[in-house]
Design an enzyme around this catalytic site. Sequence first.
Site, PDB file in Angstrom:
ATOM      1  N   CYS A   4      -6.785   3.471 -16.522  1.00 19.57           N
ATOM      2  CA  CYS A   4      -7.608   2.877 -15.666  1.00 19.57           C
ATOM      3  C   CYS A   4      -8.710   1.668 -15.757  1.00 19.57           C
ATOM      4  CB  CYS A   4      -9.315   3.901 -16.370  1.00 19.57           C
ATOM      5  SG  CYS A   4      -8.917   5.398 -16.220  1.00 19.57           S
ATOM      6  N   HIS A  60     -15.456   3.676  -8.059  1.00 19.17           N
ATOM      7  CA  HIS A  60     -16.661   3.769  -8.487  1.00 19.17           C
ATOM      8  C   HIS A  60     -17.259   3.587  -7.053  1.00 19.17           C
ATOM      9  CE1 HIS A  60     -13.628   2.875 -10.971  1.00 19.17           C
ATOM     10  NE2 HIS A  60     -14.144   3.449 -11.502  1.00 19.17           N
ATOM     11  N   ILE A  84      -4.998  10.374  -7.571  1.00 17.18           N
ATOM     12  CA  ILE A  84      -4.886  10.241  -9.033  1.00 17.18           C
ATOM     13  C   ILE A  84      -5.236  11.630  -9.639  1.00 17.18           C
ATOM     14  CG2 ILE A  84      -5.608   8.892 -11.403  1.00 17.18           C
ATOM     15  CD1 ILE A  84      -4.419   7.396  -9.166  1.00 17.18           C
ATOM     16  N   CYS A 116      -8.465   5.376  -8.758  1.00 15.72           N
ATOM     17  CA  CYS A 116      -9.015   6.303  -9.909  1.00 15.72           C
ATOM     18  C   CYS A 116      -9.116   7.994  -9.367  1.00 15.72           C
ATOM     19  CB  CYS A 116      -9.881   6.087 -11.080  1.00 15.72           C
ATOM     20  SG  CYS A 116     -10.582   7.002 -12.657  1.00 15.72           S
TER      21      CYS A 116
HETATM   22  N1  GLN Z   1      -5.895  12.538 -13.995  1.00 18.02           N
HETATM   23  C1  GLN Z   1      -7.491  12.410 -13.797  1.00 18.02           C
HETATM   24  C2  GLN Z   1      -8.645  12.670 -12.468  1.00 18.02           C
HETATM   25  O1  GLN Z   1      -8.297  11.800 -11.431  1.00 18.02           O
HETATM   26  C3  GLN Z   1      -7.714  10.813 -14.098  1.00 18.02           C
HETATM   27  C4  GLN Z   1      -9.003  10.704 -14.953  1.00 18.02           C
HETATM   28  C5  GLN Z   1      -9.094   9.138 -15.040  1.00 18.02           C
HETATM   29  O2  GLN Z   1      -8.031   8.357 -15.236  1.00 18.02           O
HETATM   30  N2  GLN Z   1     -10.079   8.851 -16.030  1.00 18.02           N
HETATM   31  O3  GLN Z   1      -9.675  12.745 -12.581  1.00 18.02           O
HETATM   32 ZN    ZN Z   2      -8.283   6.509 -13.731  1.00 14.96          ZN
END
Ligand code: GLN
Ligand code: ZN
Length: 755
Positions: A644, A695, A432, A727
């Site tokens: 997210c 998480h 991500i 994420c």
């Molecule tokens: N590109 C961001 C990361 O990887 C996305 C963060 C998020 O979705 N809060 O940290």
């Molecule tokens: Zn995210």
Amino acid sequence: MQKNYVIGFPRMGEKRELKKVLESYWAKQCDFHEVKFIAHQLKKRHWTYQKEANIDFIASNDFSYYDNMLDTTILLGAIPKRFQHLKDEELYFTMARGNETCVAMEMTKWFNTNYHYIVPEISKDTQFALNSKKVIEEYKEAQALNITTKINLIGPITYLGLSRSVDNSDVFMHINDIVDVYKQLLKEISQLNNEVIVQFDEPLFVKDLEPKVLSLLKPVYDALSNVASNVKIVVTTYFEHSNEATKILVNTPIWALGLDFVHGNKNLESLEIIKNSNKVLIAGVIDGRNVWKSNLKDKLALLEHISSVILKSNIIVGTSCSLLHVPFTLSYEMTLDTEIKSWLSFASEKLKELNLISKEFFDLELTLEERADIKKNSENNQQRKVSSKIHNKDVQEEITHLRLFERADKFEDRIKAQREFFNYDALTTTTIGSFPQTPKLRETRKNYKANLISQEVYETEIKNYIDECVAFQDEIGLDVLVHGEPERNDMVEYFGELMDGFAFTANAWVQSYGSRCVKPPLIYGDVSRPNPMTVKWISYAQSKTKKVMKGMLTGPVTILNWSFVRDDMPKNEVAKQIALAINKEVNDLQKAGINMIQVDEAAFKEGYPLRKKNIKAYEDWAVESFKLSISCAKATTQIHTHMCYSEFNDIIKTIEAMDADVISIETARSGNTLLKIFQKVAYKQEIGPGIYDIHSPRVPSVQEMVEQINALIEVLPKEQLWINPDCGLKTRKWDEVKQSLKNMVEAVKIVKKEK
Ligand code: GLN
Ligand code: ZN
């Protein structure tokens, strides 16, 4: 008599004293006495500030060690079973934060703010029993300082309405039980003084309520108002209008209604019936959600309008909501541009505004100093309007001449071109964006900002990180790589700092949850991007690999939703300006040979209005700004976005309309159930349903991820699916990340072989 009213005050302390003492208590570096001591100091200081600012109605029980909803759960004795063996502060903080054996209670956003509350867990067996200790003690604590407070409580309907039913029973089945507990509490409260004012916060009333819930208002507030004749009941709502509730509440024996006239302008429609009922109106005119200096003239005009219907003697001037949602004070902003500073007002400054405006409104005699303040207010506001800092002709011109609002090619054509161009397979693996932020990395950025290291040293360090990050991804065989975001502290702050029209404060912290605070940027003027913001880093990363390097940007809606936004221009216009700036970045990236670009919209859903009626307008401009930000992308530039969260049921068509080629989402914790909505609506674009939860520090096994991927393939064709974590990885440790990603790549290999 002057009458002004503060719904609630921030409690973290102007130097975040509460945060510091809580965190040291949790780290076992001090005991709970220390926490209590600091808490007392803070309460005392905050009450005193309000008293010194001539505030008549000051709250107690607006303080909390963690969260007011959690306090209410304790007050009502609605402790979930798994915590029932615990006591006192251990019980309290375990409910909030969990421990080795008990999972913490869920946390979620308080309406459309960035404050998070602890969600009560209710089942048909939940029992309630009064625990009035905190409420009573806090009142007495203030009393001992010679300050008579009104007592803040979360209202019973909002409390239940925001609860989560753990067994699908109807949470409102408990309404009589909890009203009984509140009645007992009011009895106790009635003993505290000759007269006591109790404020019930019922922000739930600003939502589109079902008739079933509305039907509770009258019996509940009839009952609560009749407990004791010396207890005066106030019901407050905020963030929107609550006209449906007002109609009912005026027919109950409550003493006063608190309404938001900043974010709930439509409350004006209720003035007539409030007048007829002879209720007291707390007119919330000082904005508790934004940081700009009130225009006292405008506020006075608004109050005059209200008093053209309602008797002045029945009006109290108030804040629109608790001041919890704005930073504490401007006093520590030493480095902020003085001109911009002169346009701002945080919680402490808002107290002064409230005093001035109520004095003026009630024709009370002003001191010389107050007169000077009023003059200053008018000058500052005047000056802000014409300031050259705010207006950027070039941006305004460009916006009026915009032609290209969306991509030239349709998705169906783009995706064909992209599949050919990238030659990628089903189940392509990627991440991500961010990789672990190590203490060393944070130190490097901090030192650079403080001018302790040269630009050269800084850039070498960042490049070293990128080198390692790219090499690792290459080595384990990920398909689409990222640079890892080592240069970013925060996904909004990074871009804000590089764009014009943004300001940053030194100390403007706002509580987000528990001890955690955020410091949102201020958008004060027309937004533009003087220089490329990411091209250098992404191109460098691309130069280190033959694989595809995905560029990483934050989208306009997220930048907007996570900032304090100027109030002299409609939000959709501000969003358009940010979109234009991001658009330029997208274009520079593709010119530099970056052909995959992710535009994150982590906070897209947060901006949703509280009233259904306003949703369409929000969706229209939010989608439009996102589309504008990517409109320059060629057919073979593949646009990704990331969100997210996982609840897409209501907004799936809107997500599709954003017209990204690929979206990555958070579904790891729900198996494939949430993906089904994509199947149901025949969603056409490609999707990366996060296959493991970032998480948690836990490393998911290969087998687990194989099963997860197989479950996904059952729902959607594998050609439509990407494989990624749910994420960014910035909060994780390197060894967790390394193992998890290796396992992920391995799992994909196994699945591909099996099929
Ligand atoms: N590109 C961001 C990361 O990887 C996305 C963060 C998020 O979705 N809060 O940290
Ligand atoms: Zn995210």
